[in-house]
Design a protein around this motif. Structure first.
Motif, PDB file in Angstrom:
ATOM      1  N   SER A  24       0.809  -1.219   0.000  1.00  0.00           N
ATOM      2  CA  SER A  24       0.000   0.000   0.000  1.00  0.00           C
ATOM      3  C   SER A  24       0.846   1.274   0.000  1.00  0.00           C
ATOM      4  O   SER A  24       0.392   2.322  -0.443  1.00  0.00           O
ATOM      5  N   GLU A  27       4.523   3.928  -3.227  1.00  0.00           N
ATOM      6  CA  GLU A  27       5.046   5.216  -3.707  1.00  0.00           C
ATOM      7  C   GLU A  27       5.986   5.866  -2.693  1.00  0.00           C
ATOM      8  O   GLU A  27       6.799   6.705  -3.054  1.00  0.00           O
ATOM      9  N   THR A  55      -8.241  -0.301  11.639  1.00  0.00           N
ATOM     10  CA  THR A  55      -8.880  -0.068  10.339  1.00  0.00           C
ATOM     11  C   THR A  55      -9.727  -1.245   9.870  1.00  0.00           C
ATOM     12  O   THR A  55     -10.726  -1.057   9.189  1.00  0.00           O
ATOM     13  N   GLN A 103      -1.041   7.421   5.409  1.00  0.00           N
ATOM     14  CA  GLN A 103      -1.365   7.722   4.018  1.00  0.00           C
ATOM     15  C   GLN A 103      -2.476   6.813   3.512  1.00  0.00           C
ATOM     16  O   GLN A 103      -3.478   7.275   2.956  1.00  0.00           O
ATOM     17  N   ALA A 104      -2.314   5.514   3.751  1.00  0.00           N
ATOM     18  CA  ALA A 104      -3.311   4.546   3.256  1.00  0.00           C
ATOM     19  C   ALA A 104      -4.681   4.848   3.829  1.00  0.00           C
ATOM     20  O   ALA A 104      -5.703   4.716   3.161  1.00  0.00           O
ATOM     21  N   ASP A 141      -5.964   8.568   2.530  1.00  0.00           N
ATOM     22  CA  ASP A 141      -6.190   8.551   1.082  1.00  0.00           C
ATOM     23  C   ASP A 141      -7.215   7.462   0.738  1.00  0.00           C
ATOM     24  O   ASP A 141      -8.241   7.729   0.114  1.00  0.00           O
ATOM     25  N   GLY A 142      -6.968   6.241   1.181  1.00  0.00           N
ATOM     26  CA  GLY A 142      -7.815   5.102   0.816  1.00  0.00           C
ATOM     27  C   GLY A 142      -9.240   5.202   1.327  1.00  0.00           C
ATOM     28  O   GLY A 142     -10.169   4.730   0.686  1.00  0.00           O
ATOM     29  N   ARG A 143      -9.418   5.796   2.492  1.00  0.00           N
ATOM     30  CA  ARG A 143     -10.764   5.879   3.073  1.00  0.00           C
ATOM     31  C   ARG A 143     -11.452   7.214   2.796  1.00  0.00           C
ATOM     32  O   ARG A 143     -12.569   7.444   3.271  1.00  0.00           O
ATOM     33  N   GLN A 191     -15.034   6.988   1.338  1.00  0.00           N
ATOM     34  CA  GLN A 191     -16.007   6.525   2.346  1.00  0.00           C
ATOM     35  C   GLN A 191     -16.347   7.648   3.323  1.00  0.00           C
ATOM     36  O   GLN A 191     -17.505   7.844   3.674  1.00  0.00           O
ATOM     37  N   LYS A 224       0.225   6.550  -8.204  1.00  0.00           N
ATOM     38  CA  LYS A 224      -0.265   5.544  -7.260  1.00  0.00           C
ATOM     39  C   LYS A 224      -1.262   6.128  -6.252  1.00  0.00           C
ATOM     40  O   LYS A 224      -1.926   5.390  -5.528  1.00  0.00           O
ATOM     41  N   LEU A 225      -1.330   7.435  -6.169  1.00  0.00           N
ATOM     42  CA  LEU A 225      -2.226   8.056  -5.184  1.00  0.00           C
ATOM     43  C   LEU A 225      -3.678   7.854  -5.614  1.00  0.00           C
ATOM     44  O   LEU A 225      -3.992   7.883  -6.800  1.00  0.00           O
ATOM     45  N   ILE A 226      -4.558   7.655  -4.648  1.00  0.00           N
ATOM     46  CA  ILE A 226      -5.962   7.416  -4.979  1.00  0.00           C
ATOM     47  C   ILE A 226      -6.693   8.741  -5.169  1.00  0.00           C
ATOM     48  O   ILE A 226      -7.395   8.933  -6.150  1.00  0.00           O
TER      49      ILE A 226
END
Lengths: 185, 289
Positions: B14, B17, B196, B230-231, B234-236, B239, B274-276
């Motif tokens: 994850s 980057e 998480t 970061q994960a 960025d990832g959430r 949501q 790679k960034l969401i």
């Protein structure tokens, strides 16, 4: 709730001290731990109440509150405690002890996650994120939880479909086996 | 300078980057990274919740490999790894009983000679002047907040770096790069990532607080130094926007990505793709995209 205080009550605090080296009797309820705690808002027993409950030997109430497992291990309480009590170490000690206690735990999935995490690490030497997420989702009976996060991560190569084994896995397995042996006594 | 490099589990998945951009910046600054031989997981937040001895043994296993191979400095970019490694060194130094137990577990007797660093510590040790020398393109016009996360500075006895409640290391690098580092009060708040998978409700609330504060402070992006933060942020973010009925679109960039871009690297070299949450708008402000 009223608690009759006797020498018996001190047993828990002493047990924690011998396991972790931390003396919870030093706590004088200033509440700095609770005020800085990011997950206190959802704890039935706040961190300063946990300290008092240990002083009073309320083992079962502590387990029932679920506080042990809601702690995020962010180390804010440790940093701010004026008595220099390592509260996270106390909580970790309690988590370790709780393996041998048969009290109700309202947050069973959090220790389950730690067990699955360590089992995967033991198998592969590294963490296998997708496997971990799938296993805990099944355990919680919510198999599709966070599925919306999977595609953006998979398509960017940020989540691997298959586990990757470390060359150090074998050595790690030996180490974990030795630790289990030492801990058994 | 030569360092043992412990990428940890996150930096190959994850946080890929972070790996790309850190290696890119290291090449530019002359930091020589050698991956720790046969490294294994540090145990992160799960080992210490199951067994204290195990939580010390896993870092020691990796530190021994580095020590055995002649390194006295190790870099761990993931804050969870870094914190576990530093904690192992500090506890072994101060607890002879634990040292004895650890020696029982391993054939190789770890001497505690490997000092653990986060990339930020290494950058600051080299000095801002060295960073300034490498800049080809100033990041003028970009406004960011620096988010340090839980354990870069906490607890001070273990971390031994920067100001514990109001760290400045990333802010000073950001200013050196020519961007604006906005002061805000959520620098070291926890994003909740250790929960998480199990208590996402806590994570969504805490991460929402951070994103909201960053937006209110007027930031174009949040700059981070940990793959877990970061994960999460960025990832959430999608949501969070859905649940809290709001719109942030705040890109979460690694400090090393911004350093790399300022040093003249292509966005792809530092893993911008790679960034969401797309940083197109934020980087557009400085004419990079």
């Amino acid at each position: 709730m009223s608690v009759v205080f006797s020498k018996e009550n001190l047993k828990l605090a002493r047990k924690i001290q011998s396991l972790t080296g931390e003396n919870v009797m030093l706590c004088y309820q200033c509440k700095k731990c609770t005020l800085g705690c990011p997950s206190a808002y959802t704890m039935k027993m706040k961190p300063h109440e946990l300290m008092r409950a240990i002083q009073l030997g309320l083992e079962e109430e502590i387990s029932w509150s679920g506080t042990l497992w809601i702690c995020l291990s962010c180390e804010t309480c440790n940093t701010r405690c004026p008595q220099d009590i390592n509260i996270l170490r106390v909580i970790d000690g309690f988590r370790e002890m709780s393996k041998d206690m048969n009290y109700y735990n309202p947050q069973p999935f959090i220790p389950a996650l730690h067990r699955i995490f360590m089992a995967l690490v033991e198998r592969f030497g590294k963490i296998y994120e997708l496997g971990l997420a799938l296993a805990i989702n099944l355990r919680m009976l919510t198999p599709f939880k966070d599925i919306d996060m999977a595609y953006p991560m998979l398509s960017r190569g940020k989540l691997k479909l298959l586990p990757h084994k470390s060359r150090g896995a074998k050595e790690l397995q030996q180490v974990m086996a030795r630790i289990r042996k030492i801990e058994k006594g | 300078m030569r360092y043992a490099y412990f990428p940890g589990c996150s930096l190959s998945s994850s946080g890929i980057e972070f790996n790309l951009s850190f290696q890119c910046v290291s090449r530019a600054l002359g930091i020589d990274l050698v991956e720790v031989r046969d490294w294994v997981c540090c145990g992160a937040s799960s080992a210490h919740a199951t067994s204290h001895l195990l939580s010390i043994a896993l870092p020691v296993l990796n530190l021994s490999h580095a020590e055995n191979d002649g390194f006295d400095r190790l870099i761990a970019p993931c804050l969870a790894c870094m914190s576990r490694f530093k904690a192992a060194n500090v506890e072994l130094e101060h607890d002879p009983e634990l040292r004895e137990k650890i020696h029982e577990v391993f054939d190789y007797k770890y001497q505690g000679k490997v000092k653990v660093y986060h990339p930020l510590e290494v950058f600051l040790e080299m000095g801002l002047e060295r960073i300034r020398e490498k800049i080809r393109k100033k990041l003028k016009g970009l406004k960011v907040v620096c988010y340090y996360g839980c354990v870069l500075t906490r607890p001070p006895k273990v971390a031994q770096f920067d100001n514990v409640e109001n760290p400045q290391s990333m802010d000073s690098i950001i200013r050196t790069l020519g961007a604006e580092a906005i002061d805000w009060s959520y620098k070291t708040e926890c994003c909740g990532v250790s929960m998480t998978l199990t208590r996402s409700d806590i994570v969504l609330k805490l991460s929402n607080d951070i994103l909201r504060e960053a937006k209110e402070a007027g930031a174009d992006a949040i700059v981070v130094c940990c793959p877990l933060c970061q994960a999460n942020l960025d990832g959430r973010q999608r949501q969070i926007e859905e649940i809290y009925k709001t719109r942030y679109e705040l890109p979460i960039l690694y400090i090393t990505q911004l350093m790399g871009l300022a040093f003249g690297a292509y966005p792809k070299e530092v893993g911008i793709q790679k960034l969401i949450t797309s940083p197109r708008e934020a980087l557009g402000l400085i004419g990079l995209m």
